[in-house]
Design an enzyme around this catalytic site. Structure first.
Site, PDB file in Angstrom:
ATOM      1  N   LYS A  19     -15.041   7.493  -3.684  1.00 15.63           N
ATOM      2  CA  LYS A  19     -16.299   7.802  -3.003  1.00 15.63           C
ATOM      3  C   LYS A  19     -16.880   9.112  -3.512  1.00 15.63           C
ATOM      4  O   LYS A  19     -18.094   9.242  -3.718  1.00 15.63           O
ATOM      5  CB  LYS A  19     -16.083   7.849  -1.496  1.00 15.63           C
ATOM      6  CG  LYS A  19     -15.743   6.495  -0.893  1.00 15.63           C
ATOM      7  CD  LYS A  19     -15.098   6.616   0.474  1.00 15.63           C
ATOM      8  CE  LYS A  19     -14.456   5.292   0.870  1.00 15.63           C
ATOM      9  NZ  LYS A  19     -13.510   5.413   1.971  1.00 15.63           N
ATOM     10  N   LYS A  21      -0.115  14.069   1.607  1.00 12.67           N
ATOM     11  CA  LYS A  21      -1.468  14.357   1.128  1.00 12.67           C
ATOM     12  C   LYS A  21      -1.682  15.858   0.928  1.00 12.67           C
ATOM     13  O   LYS A  21      -2.671  16.281   0.362  1.00 12.67           O
ATOM     14  CB  LYS A  21      -2.500  13.764   2.082  1.00 12.67           C
ATOM     15  CG  LYS A  21      -2.434  12.234   2.118  1.00 12.67           C
ATOM     16  CD  LYS A  21      -3.419  11.643   3.105  1.00 12.67           C
ATOM     17  CE  LYS A  21      -3.266  10.123   3.230  1.00 12.67           C
ATOM     18  NZ  LYS A  21      -3.737   9.379   2.054  1.00 12.67           N
ATOM     19  N   LYS A  32      -9.277  13.124   4.538  1.00 13.91           N
ATOM     20  CA  LYS A  32      -8.363  11.987   4.509  1.00 13.91           C
ATOM     21  C   LYS A  32      -7.417  12.104   5.692  1.00 13.91           C
ATOM     22  O   LYS A  32      -7.399  13.124   6.391  1.00 13.91           O
ATOM     23  CB  LYS A  32      -7.587  11.918   3.191  1.00 13.91           C
ATOM     24  CG  LYS A  32      -6.927  13.206   2.770  1.00 13.91           C
ATOM     25  CD  LYS A  32      -6.302  13.076   1.388  1.00 13.91           C
ATOM     26  CE  LYS A  32      -7.312  13.025   0.293  1.00 13.91           C
ATOM     27  NZ  LYS A  32      -7.482  11.724  -0.324  1.00 13.91           N
ATOM     28  N   ARG A  33      -6.662  11.080   5.916  1.00 10.06           N
ATOM     29  CA  ARG A  33      -5.675  11.087   6.985  1.00 10.06           C
ATOM     30  C   ARG A  33      -4.737  12.277   6.824  1.00 10.06           C
ATOM     31  O   ARG A  33      -4.349  12.628   5.723  1.00 10.06           O
ATOM     32  CB  ARG A  33      -4.899   9.765   6.945  1.00 10.06           C
ATOM     33  CG  ARG A  33      -3.849   9.571   8.000  1.00 10.06           C
ATOM     34  CD  ARG A  33      -3.414   8.107   8.025  1.00 10.06           C
ATOM     35  NE  ARG A  33      -3.009   7.625   6.725  1.00 10.06           N
ATOM     36  CZ  ARG A  33      -1.752   7.649   6.278  1.00 10.06           C
ATOM     37  NH1 ARG A  33      -0.783   8.152   7.032  1.00 10.06           N
ATOM     38  NH2 ARG A  33      -1.448   7.151   5.089  1.00 10.06           N
ATOM     39  N   HIS A  79       0.806  -1.227   0.000  1.00 13.64           N
ATOM     40  CA  HIS A  79       0.000   0.000   0.000  1.00 13.64           C
ATOM     41  C   HIS A  79       0.836   1.273   0.000  1.00 13.64           C
ATOM     42  O   HIS A  79       0.292   2.349   0.262  1.00 13.64           O
ATOM     43  CB  HIS A  79      -0.920   0.029   1.227  1.00 13.64           C
ATOM     44  CG  HIS A  79      -2.097  -0.895   1.132  1.00 13.64           C
ATOM     45  ND1 HIS A  79      -3.262  -0.559   0.470  1.00 13.64           N
ATOM     46  CD2 HIS A  79      -2.292  -2.153   1.608  1.00 13.64           C
ATOM     47  CE1 HIS A  79      -4.125  -1.554   0.555  1.00 13.64           C
ATOM     48  NE2 HIS A  79      -3.566  -2.538   1.239  1.00 13.64           N
ATOM     49  N   THR A 137      -9.034   5.765  -1.843  1.00 14.66           N
ATOM     50  CA  THR A 137     -10.412   5.299  -2.038  1.00 14.66           C
ATOM     51  C   THR A 137     -11.395   6.450  -1.812  1.00 14.66           C
ATOM     52  O   THR A 137     -12.509   6.411  -2.320  1.00 14.66           O
ATOM     53  CB  THR A 137     -10.761   4.138  -1.085  1.00 14.66           C
ATOM     54  OG1 THR A 137     -10.450   4.515   0.262  1.00 14.66           O
ATOM     55  CG2 THR A 137      -9.998   2.884  -1.450  1.00 14.66           C
TER      56      THR A 137
END
Length: 786
Positions: free
Chosen positions: A626, A520, A514-515, A327, A622
């Site tokens: 969504k 990110k 998100k985290r 991952h 993911t």
């Protein structure tokens, strides 16, 4: 009304609480409905055929709030609402129930989606993990800072789980032995035909209370064994900055891996005794990232020590049984453990890692690989145990989770292994379950879809393409806009309820959830908001459509820099939201305690999905899927599954910007963020707000450290390690282009529709069928593996 369900609820309420449906409170109703529905799910499920079974080992299963999804899959949602309404209650009463927060983000939610899809399509897949007492943590903001509080997800009880004490096993460490007690949770497929099992292990002491110590007034000694045992399954990802924390992480990973392998072996030997010739024909074990990789030497140890198999025979069984999902492409995220610490915690496992490493070196010599060239493969190197290397060597399959991610694994992150074992590597692009993330999360849009094409899309998301000729009509586009406005108002109401903040549904909803991690690039988002704010203030940005910039994220408790980013974003919100010149044009909201339930409100309401990670860092994502399936455009880099989203929906229907993987590869050695900072006054202005007094970090030094990370770097990374300053202006330009395009609401809605009707590829139903058929040797409801 479903009389079986009503009768079951009444029986549980009477037996457990001495109440009727009318007199029961929310906690009692939640327990009774859950137990009654679970009992009916087992009663009505079809008998599982004998054959091969896949086992999914994961440190996280982020299942969220179970009652709604399970009732939906069973077809009991409307029946339950009718039963409750007839007795003065409502399904919405259960919104105060905590999520089952047994995960941190995409890794755990993916695992939950996979279990749902497997059960829906009759695939024999069982999950194995840890039954954390406190899950992740509850997040609150105090003066803009993240504060963590215990997340007692079992406050309303855990009626969906059944304790299976008779199946408990012992797990031994160098300094203690604990009991692993399984709790079984039903995984109910859509339509209720298949019920698989998620088995979560709880760590308990063999002797929970020492009467002898207690009687000698040594009261802390009396419960010390229990406390030490229970901390293993106390909370997800304990802080591992200290050796104690690292040892606890190793214990957690071995705890659930060992218990799961013991359970699988016990199940096999009950039928086949000590003949393991068919073990890999009947069991496939998928390792979800590196956390459960210790299961590999554990299986070899059990076969060798408990069943007298030779090492080579045990090794070959393990190789045929295990498959590994990677991952991450970032070296720092590929788990490594100090050998000295590892051998203290798991002495019985360390010797098998040495044996596996020796087998690897023998194999390499046979291939003519020696010396420095062989070092890059070593399982134990410079006193470190490399878990990803162990996973790749002792497995028959290694998969990435997006097309670009898998290519990066082959050509960069694991290129030496790909050269050695090209046939092992394959891609399985991630997916999401359409039951949870469209049918349940977006009832308005899902009702519209069913009205137009029937409900077959619920189990075959590719059917959404049938809307292509329908939704192009102006009247249908207007209906989509009405649905989006409805979802935006629904989110406004929820945010006001949860945060006390009022938003207008007339705003563009630009959302990044998100985290919280540097790659990110929530910090780049924050800088871009300031860029726009200053442009509106000085008049260089005109005709700006009102926009709500919404964030949701949790920072790991020990991740100091991520916490600084949260504080910075909240400071920006305070400035912009109180400025009379901009408050009608811009809002900044950082929702607290972001979780699955919050995501179910946020994703249907989004106009713009922020997917802005540095190209080559996000394995897949993911959250991007969504948003897509709920009709949002992607504002993002060509990273992870964004690449495939743009391919499916058309790049013209999304907003792609920034350096690509190959661009970053070319400049990596020469990149100079200081030059960009000094030569671009717009960039300098937003970066300088960290330290020029525009915002306060209350003397913590967080903002100075954030700026230093961009311009000076640190001992463990170079300046601006994630190329924020490189991509900042292209990002702002793409963001402003999306804002201008929104002025033509119909044209913008067409882009949104192009995304959701082309989202079929990103169903976890497709992904799990690929795992089953191409890795595990299974097909839906058949016995192909035998």
């Amino acid at each position: 009304m479903n009389e079986q369900l009503r009768s079951g609820i009444e029986q549980v309420l009477l037996f457990d609480f001495g109440r009727t449906i009318k007199s029961a409170d929310t906690r009692m109703l939640y327990s009774a409905i859950s137990k009654a529905a679970a009992a009916l799910s087992y009663k009505n499920a079809e008998e599982k055929p004998a054959g091969k079974k896949a086992c999914y080992l994961s440190a996280e299963f982020l299942v969220g709030r179970l009652i709604y999804s399970n009732l939906f899959n069973l077809g009991f949602l409307s029946d339950t609402e009718e039963i409750l309404a007839a007795n003065g209650h409502s399904l919405s009463d259960f919104e105060e129930i905590e999520d089952d927060a047994l995960g941190n983000g995409g890794l755990g939610r993916l695992a939950a989606c996979f279990l749902d899809s497997a059960a829906t399509h009759g695939i024999a897949l069982g999950g194995y993990g840890i039954r954390y007492k406190y899950g992740l943590f509850k997040q609150k903001f105090e003066n803009g800072f993240q504060k963590e509080y215990a997340d007692d997800w079992q406050a309303f009880g855990d009626p969906w789980s059944v304790r299976r004490e008779e199946l408990s096993v012992k797990v031994r460490f160098g300094d203690q032995t604990v009991l692993a007690v399984p709790y079984d949770m039903p995984i109910i497929g859509y339509g209720g035909k298949t019920v698989n099992t998620l088995r979560l292990w709880q760590s308990e002491a063999e002797n929970s209370f020492d009467f002898d110590s207690f009687n000698k007034n040594k009261r802390s000694d009396a419960v010390s064994e229990r406390i030490r045992a229970e901390e293993i399954s106390a909370t997800l990802y304990p802080n591992d900055e200290t050796d104690y924390g690292k040892a606890l992480r190793i214990k957690q990973e071995y705890f659930f891996s060992s218990a799961s392998i013991q359970d699988i072996v016990r199940e096999y030997t009950a039928t086949h005794g000590s003949d393991f010739s068919r073990f890999s024909d009947l069991y496939a074990v998928q390792l979800n990232d590196t956390h459960p990789v210790v299961a590999i030497p554990e299986l070899i140890r059990i076969l060798a020590e408990d069943y007298d198999l030779g090492f080579d025979e045990a090794f070959e069984i393990a190789r045929k049984t295990f498959a590994y999902t990677n991952h991450t492409v970032m070296a720092e995220a590929l788990e490594k453990w100090y050998a000295g610490l590892f051998v203290t915690v798991l002495p019985q496992i360390y010797k098998y890692i040495i044996l596996i490493d020796y087998k690897l070196s023998t194999y390499l010599r046979g291939r003519g690989i020696r010396g420095k060239e062989a070092k890059q493969y070593a399982l134990i190197s410079e006193n470190m145990i490399h878990m990803a290397r162990l996973a790749v060597f002792v497995s028959h399959s290694v998969n990435g989770v997006a097309e670009i991610h898998t290519e990066i694994l082959k050509n960069d992150a694991l290129k030496e292994w790909y050269a050695l074992y090209p046939d092992k590597f394959n891609n399985k692009t991630n997916g999401i379950t359409p039951r949870r993330w469209l049918a349940l999360a977006n009832p308005a849009l899902s009702s519209y879809i069913t009205e137009k094409i029937g409900d077959g899309w619920i189990t075959d998301l590719e059917k959404l393409k049938q809307l292509e000729g329908i939704i192009s009509a102006p009247s249908e586009i207007n209906r989509f806009i009405e649905i989006k406005n409805h979802n935006k108002q629904r989110l406004c109401d929820y945010i006001e309820k949860m945060e006390g903040i009022k938003l207008g549904s007339n705003f563009i909803f630009d959302i990044q959830i998100k985290r919280l991690h540097e790659y990110k690039r929530q910090l780049m988002n924050a800088f871009s908001i300031l860029y726009i704010y200053f442009g509106i203030k000085d008049g260089t940005i005109k005709n700006f459509n009102p926009t709500a910039f919404i964030f949701g994220a949790k920072a790991a408790p020990g991740y100091y820099r991520a916490k600084g980013i949260i504080k910075f974003i909240n400071e920006i919100g305070n400035l912009i939201n109180s400025d009379k010149d901009t408050k009608e044009l811009m809002k900044v909201v950082f929702v607290s305690n972001y979780n699955v339930t919050y995501a179910e409100y946020l994703t249907p309401a989004a106009d713009i999905s922020e997917q802005i990670s540095t190209a080559g860092t996000e394995a897949s994502g993911t959250g991007n899927m969504k948003f897509m399936v709920n009709g949002a455009v992607t504002l993002g880099t060509l990273d992870g599954a964004n690449v495939e989203i743009a391919e499916q929906a058309g790049e013209e229907n999304n907003y792609i910007f920034g350096a690509r993987v190959e661009d970053i590869g070319r400049i990596a050695d020469s990149y100079n963020p200081v030059e960009i900072y000094e030569n671009n006054p717009l960039i300098k202005r937003v970066v300088d707000t960290l330290t020029d007094g525009t915002f306060s970090d209350e003397g913590t030094g967080m903002f100075e450290e954030l700026k230093a990370s961009l311009l000076k770097g640190a001992s463990w990374h170079k300046p601006d390690n994630y190329y924020i300053l490189l991509d900042l202006i292209p990002y702002c330009e793409a963001r402003l282009r999306a804002n201008r395009d929104y002025s033509d609401r119909t044209a913008f809605a067409r882009k949104c529709c192009a995304n959701f009707i082309n989202s079929g590829k990103f169903s976890s139903d497709r992904t799990i069928r690929q795992y089953a058929e191409e890795i595990w040797g299974l097909t839906s409801g058949t016995d192909e593996g035998n």
